[in-house]
Design a protein around this motif. Sequence first.
Motif, PDB file in Angstrom:
ATOM      1  N   VAL A  30      -0.829  16.542   0.030  1.00 13.94           N
ATOM      2  CA  VAL A  30      -0.903  17.543  -0.906  1.00 13.94           C
ATOM      3  C   VAL A  30      -0.010  17.164  -2.179  1.00 13.94           C
ATOM      4  O   VAL A  30       1.026  16.343  -2.398  1.00 13.94           O
ATOM      5  CB  VAL A  30      -0.170  18.871  -0.723  1.00 13.94           C
ATOM      6  N   GLU A  31      -0.181  17.509  -3.036  1.00  8.62           N
ATOM      7  CA  GLU A  31       0.099  16.781  -4.634  1.00  8.62           C
ATOM      8  C   GLU A  31       0.695  17.584  -5.654  1.00  8.62           C
ATOM      9  O   GLU A  31      -0.532  18.703  -5.895  1.00  8.62           O
ATOM     10  CB  GLU A  31       0.432  15.762  -5.173  1.00  8.62           C
ATOM     11  N   ASP A  32       1.988  17.872  -6.105  1.00  8.79           N
ATOM     12  CA  ASP A  32       1.828  18.400  -7.176  1.00  8.79           C
ATOM     13  C   ASP A  32       1.508  18.309  -8.931  1.00  8.79           C
ATOM     14  O   ASP A  32       1.041  17.494  -8.897  1.00  8.79           O
ATOM     15  CB  ASP A  32       3.829  18.944  -7.980  1.00  8.79           C
ATOM     16  N   ILE A  33       0.309  19.751  -9.546  1.00 12.32           N
ATOM     17  CA  ILE A  33      -0.563  19.102 -10.525  1.00 12.32           C
ATOM     18  C   ILE A  33       0.457  18.407 -11.690  1.00 12.32           C
ATOM     19  O   ILE A  33       2.058  19.897 -12.237  1.00 12.32           O
ATOM     20  CB  ILE A  33      -1.342  19.873 -10.676  1.00 12.32           C
ATOM     21  N   PRO A  34       0.615  17.903 -12.333  1.00 14.36           N
ATOM     22  CA  PRO A  34       1.396  17.655 -13.181  1.00 14.36           C
ATOM     23  C   PRO A  34       2.209  18.611 -14.450  1.00 14.36           C
ATOM     24  O   PRO A  34       0.446  18.735 -14.586  1.00 14.36           O
ATOM     25  CB  PRO A  34       1.494  15.782 -13.679  1.00 14.36           C
ATOM     26  N   VAL A  35       2.946  19.252 -14.896  1.00 19.14           N
ATOM     27  CA  VAL A  35       2.770  20.226 -15.347  1.00 19.14           C
ATOM     28  C   VAL A  35       2.646  19.456 -17.579  1.00 19.14           C
ATOM     29  O   VAL A  35       2.843  17.979 -17.722  1.00 19.14           O
ATOM     30  CB  VAL A  35       4.326  20.277 -16.294  1.00 19.14           C
TER      31      VAL A  35
END
Length: 157
Positions: free
Chosen positions: A68-73
Amino acid sequence: MTKLYHTATTAPAPLPFRIRLSDGRSRTDPASFTAEEIADAGYIAAPPQPDHDPATQRLTWGGAAWGVEDIPVPDPVYQPLTKIGFMRLCMFLGGMTPDMLVAAREAPELKAMWIMLDMAEQVQRDDPEVAPGLALLAGLGHLPLGAQAVLDGWPAA
Protein backbone atom coordinates in the motif's frame (compact mmCIF):
# COMPACT_ATOMS: atom_id res chain seq x y z
CA MET A 1 -15.08 -10.49 -3.80
CA THR A 2 -13.66 -12.35 -6.81
CA LYS A 3 -10.67 -14.52 -6.00
CA LEU A 4 -7.54 -13.24 -7.69
CA TYR A 5 -4.68 -15.26 -9.12
CA HIS A 6 -1.25 -14.37 -10.42
CA THR A 7 1.55 -16.02 -12.31
CA ALA A 8 5.28 -15.47 -12.01
CA THR A 9 4.98 -12.55 -14.43
CA THR A 10 1.48 -11.15 -13.97
CA ALA A 11 -0.32 -9.10 -11.36
CA PRO A 12 -3.33 -10.56 -9.55
CA ALA A 13 -6.50 -10.73 -11.63
CA PRO A 14 -9.52 -13.01 -11.95
CA LEU A 15 -8.77 -16.26 -13.75
CA PRO A 16 -9.11 -15.95 -17.52
CA PHE A 17 -11.94 -17.71 -19.31
CA ARG A 18 -9.42 -20.15 -20.81
CA ILE A 19 -6.44 -21.75 -19.10
CA ARG A 20 -3.86 -23.94 -20.83
CA LEU A 21 -2.72 -27.00 -18.90
CA SER A 22 0.87 -28.28 -19.02
CA ASP A 23 -0.11 -31.15 -21.35
CA GLY A 24 -1.41 -28.67 -23.96
CA ARG A 25 -5.12 -29.10 -23.27
CA SER A 26 -7.16 -26.02 -22.48
CA ARG A 27 -10.12 -25.57 -20.22
CA THR A 28 -12.79 -22.91 -20.78
CA ASP A 29 -15.20 -23.03 -17.86
CA PRO A 30 -13.69 -21.13 -14.89
CA ALA A 31 -16.47 -22.38 -12.62
CA SER A 32 -15.28 -25.97 -13.15
CA PHE A 33 -11.51 -25.44 -12.83
CA THR A 34 -10.06 -27.57 -10.05
CA ALA A 35 -7.30 -26.36 -7.76
CA GLU A 36 -4.93 -28.83 -9.44
CA GLU A 37 -5.76 -27.53 -12.93
CA ILE A 38 -5.31 -23.94 -11.81
CA ALA A 39 -1.90 -24.77 -10.35
CA ASP A 40 -0.96 -26.84 -13.41
CA ALA A 41 -1.73 -23.84 -15.64
CA GLY A 42 0.72 -21.76 -13.57
CA TYR A 43 -1.74 -19.71 -11.53
CA ILE A 44 -1.21 -19.00 -7.85
CA ALA A 45 -3.93 -17.71 -5.53
CA ALA A 46 -3.08 -14.17 -4.54
CA PRO A 47 -3.24 -13.18 -0.88
CA PRO A 48 -6.18 -10.99 0.12
CA GLN A 49 -5.83 -7.32 -0.64
CA PRO A 50 -4.93 -5.29 2.44
CA ASP A 51 -7.28 -2.67 3.79
CA HIS A 52 -6.56 0.76 2.36
CA ASP A 53 -8.27 4.07 1.66
CA PRO A 54 -8.73 4.26 -2.13
CA ALA A 55 -9.10 8.04 -1.92
CA THR A 56 -5.56 8.49 -0.56
CA GLN A 57 -3.78 5.17 -1.13
CA ARG A 58 -3.23 2.70 -3.95
CA LEU A 59 -2.39 -0.97 -3.97
CA THR A 60 0.88 -2.17 -5.45
CA TRP A 61 1.94 -5.68 -6.35
CA GLY A 62 5.49 -6.81 -5.70
CA GLY A 63 5.35 -10.19 -7.44
CA ALA A 64 4.23 -12.16 -4.40
CA ALA A 65 2.67 -9.68 -1.99
CA TRP A 66 0.49 -6.59 -1.94
CA GLY A 67 1.76 -3.23 -0.81
CA VAL A 68 0.00 0.00 0.00
CA GLU A 69 1.43 3.38 -0.94
CA ASP A 70 0.10 6.85 -0.44
CA ILE A 71 -1.10 8.65 -3.55
CA PRO A 72 1.01 11.79 -3.85
CA VAL A 73 -0.89 15.00 -3.30
CA PRO A 74 -0.61 17.02 -6.51
CA ASP A 75 1.00 20.41 -6.31
CA PRO A 76 -1.64 23.12 -6.21
CA VAL A 77 -2.32 25.14 -9.33
CA TYR A 78 -2.64 28.75 -8.28
CA GLN A 79 -5.02 31.18 -9.91
CA PRO A 80 -3.58 34.18 -11.71
CA LEU A 81 -4.74 37.40 -10.08
CA THR A 82 -5.61 40.77 -11.48
CA LYS A 83 -3.45 43.56 -10.11
CA ILE A 84 -6.27 44.74 -7.87
CA GLY A 85 -6.84 41.15 -6.73
CA PHE A 86 -3.18 40.92 -5.82
CA MET A 87 -3.31 44.16 -3.84
CA ARG A 88 -6.46 43.01 -2.04
CA LEU A 89 -4.65 39.82 -1.10
CA CYS A 90 -1.81 41.94 0.32
CA MET A 91 -4.31 43.98 2.29
CA PHE A 92 -6.56 41.20 3.58
CA LEU A 93 -3.93 38.55 4.25
CA GLY A 94 -0.77 40.61 4.62
CA GLY A 95 -2.33 43.25 6.87
CA MET A 96 -1.54 46.13 4.52
CA THR A 97 -3.66 49.21 5.23
CA PRO A 98 -4.60 51.83 2.61
CA ASP A 99 -2.03 54.18 4.17
CA MET A 100 0.62 51.46 3.90
CA LEU A 101 -0.31 50.92 0.25
CA VAL A 102 0.17 54.62 -0.51
CA ALA A 103 3.49 54.67 1.37
CA ALA A 104 4.65 51.49 -0.41
CA ARG A 105 3.75 53.01 -3.78
CA GLU A 106 5.94 56.02 -2.98
CA ALA A 107 8.89 54.07 -1.51
CA PRO A 108 12.00 54.40 -3.72
CA GLU A 109 13.10 50.85 -2.81
CA LEU A 110 9.91 49.49 -4.39
CA LYS A 111 9.94 51.42 -7.69
CA ALA A 112 11.19 48.44 -9.72
CA MET A 113 8.49 46.20 -8.23
CA TRP A 114 5.77 48.73 -9.12
CA ILE A 115 7.11 49.08 -12.67
CA MET A 116 6.96 45.29 -13.09
CA LEU A 117 3.47 45.18 -11.57
CA ASP A 118 2.25 48.02 -13.80
CA MET A 119 3.47 46.13 -16.89
CA ALA A 120 1.90 42.84 -15.85
CA GLU A 121 -1.49 41.85 -17.20
CA GLN A 122 -1.94 39.47 -14.30
CA VAL A 123 0.03 38.37 -11.26
CA GLN A 124 1.11 34.73 -11.04
CA ARG A 125 2.18 33.33 -7.66
CA ASP A 126 5.20 31.60 -9.20
CA ASP A 127 6.47 34.65 -11.13
CA PRO A 128 10.10 35.17 -10.09
CA GLU A 129 9.40 38.73 -8.91
CA VAL A 130 6.42 37.97 -6.65
CA ALA A 131 8.05 36.31 -3.61
CA PRO A 132 10.99 38.77 -3.47
CA GLY A 133 8.61 41.70 -3.97
CA LEU A 134 6.40 40.51 -1.12
CA ALA A 135 9.46 39.95 1.06
CA LEU A 136 10.62 43.50 0.35
CA LEU A 137 7.15 44.88 1.17
CA ALA A 138 7.22 42.95 4.45
CA GLY A 139 10.80 43.96 5.22
CA LEU A 140 9.91 47.63 4.79
CA GLY A 141 6.91 47.25 7.12
CA HIS A 142 4.16 47.42 4.48
CA LEU A 143 2.99 43.83 5.07
CA PRO A 144 2.74 43.51 8.87
CA LEU A 145 1.49 39.91 8.69
CA GLY A 146 4.33 38.92 6.39
CA ALA A 147 4.91 37.81 2.82
CA GLN A 148 4.26 34.16 3.67
CA ALA A 149 0.70 34.96 4.77
CA VAL A 150 0.01 36.31 1.29
CA LEU A 151 1.65 33.33 -0.44
CA ASP A 152 -0.12 30.83 1.83
CA GLY A 153 -3.51 32.40 1.14
CA TRP A 154 -3.12 32.63 -2.65
CA PRO A 155 -6.22 31.03 -4.18
CA ALA A 156 -5.79 27.75 -5.97
CA ALA A 157 -7.68 26.88 -9.13
